[in-house]
Design an enzyme around this catalytic site. Structure first.
Site, PDB file in Angstrom:
ATOM      1  CD  GLU A 142      -4.417  82.102  99.559  1.00 43.01           C
ATOM      2  OE1 GLU A 142      -3.574  81.264  99.931  1.00 43.01           O
ATOM      3  OE2 GLU A 142      -4.421  82.612  98.417  1.00 43.01           O
ATOM      4  CG  ASP A 177      -2.320  78.250 101.846  1.00 38.24           C
ATOM      5  OD1 ASP A 177      -1.593  77.688 102.696  1.00 38.24           O
ATOM      6  OD2 ASP A 177      -1.937  78.496 100.690  1.00 38.24           O
ATOM      7  CD  GLN A 203      -3.731  77.519  96.910  1.00 36.56           C
ATOM      8  OE1 GLN A 203      -3.497  78.415  97.713  1.00 36.56           O
ATOM      9  NE2 GLN A 203      -3.612  77.705  95.609  1.00 36.56           N
ATOM     10  CD  GLU A 239      -0.002  78.310  96.796  1.00 32.07           C
ATOM     11  OE1 GLU A 239      -0.103  79.283  96.044  1.00 32.07           O
ATOM     12  OE2 GLU A 239      -0.518  78.281  97.935  1.00 32.07           O
TER      13      GLU A 239
END
Length: 259
Positions: A142, A177, A203, A239
């Site tokens: 990530e 993300d 996410q 998230e």
């Protein structure tokens, strides 16, 4: 799309083991946990079974990263500790059977050592893939924004693509993300649309603030449409940090049936 609740950020009004039932009652069929290691894998598995949930993803332990340290996966002096963390993760995989494991690259607080940290991270990431692939689990990594975590060594989609190309392993994917990459100024909808087949997990949170959709600047209709059109077929993890109670923050979920 399939949405998973991140139990490390959502339902924190409750103890961790009570969050599984809350997620199920709120309409989720899957969850993710940043770091499950405060409970035994058997205890977590019991909650998953009792509530008819699937655990999609969790992270390899990161040592001191969340306390402002450099983490584990890229620090040359922590090679043995990283191997121990992989062994711990494998124990949890054998019980919990997630779809993916995330390896957080971590930070480098001495810019003169950044090249060494990147080299170590790629070595450790390769080791993670070869550890987890035989267990039937894909490895993701990530990028995180450098406003929230100064010195984070991977902070763009471009960097992730370069590492993917260099390591070239069929079981290695990006974890994308949306909040972090929006924070870094990326066109997240375009990136996902172009690279959905290289993404192993997504996410989201709104930006800035990292709250639920509708609290920031992100056009989630555009982003969720891009996910659908990209061909990405995995789970999408909620998230975010609710601006009030988690239960009051879930209006977005009722409006996502069109994606």
């Amino acid at each position: 799309m399939q949405f998973a609740a991140n139990l490390s950020l959502l339902f924190t009004e409750l103890p961790l083991l009570e969050r599984f039932k809350a997620a199920k009652n709120s309409g989720f069929s899957a969850v993710e946990i940043q770091f499950p290691y405060e409970e035994t894998p058997e205890t977590i598995q019991a909650e998953l079974v009792n509530n008819g949930l699937k655990l999609i993803l969790f992270n390899v332990a990161t040592d001191d990263l969340l306390q402002g340290g450099e983490g584990l996966a890229a620090v040359p002096e922590k090679a043995q500790a990283f191997r121990q963390a992989l062994a711990q993760t494998a124990e949890y995989i054998n019980v919990l059977k997630p779809e993916a494991i995330n390896v957080l690259p971590g930070c480098c607080h001495d810019v003169s050592r950044i090249d060494a940290y990147l080299t170590v991270f790629k070595i450790n990431l390769s080791l993670a893939v070869t550890t987890f692939a035989p267990l039937g689990v894909k490895t993701v990594f990530e990028a995180i924004n450098t406003f929230d975590m100064p010195g984070f060594i991977i902070h763009s989609g471009k960097q992730m693509l370069e590492i993917m190309a260099e390591l070239d392993h069929p079981d290695l994917f990006m974890q994308y993300d949306i909040y972090h990459m929006q924070r870094m100024g990326e066109n997240v909808a375009r990136f996902i649309h172009l690279n959905g087949h290289k993404i192993g997990h997504i996410q989201f949170a709104d930006c800035p603030g990292r709250g639920q959709p509708g609290t920031g600047e992100i056009d989630f209709n555009e982003v969720f449409s891009a996910i659908t059109e990209s061909g990405y077929s995995g789970w999408v993890g909620a998230e975010y940090r609710p601006t009030s109670s988690t239960f009051d923050s879930l209006d977005w979920l009722a409006h996502c049936n069109n994606f």
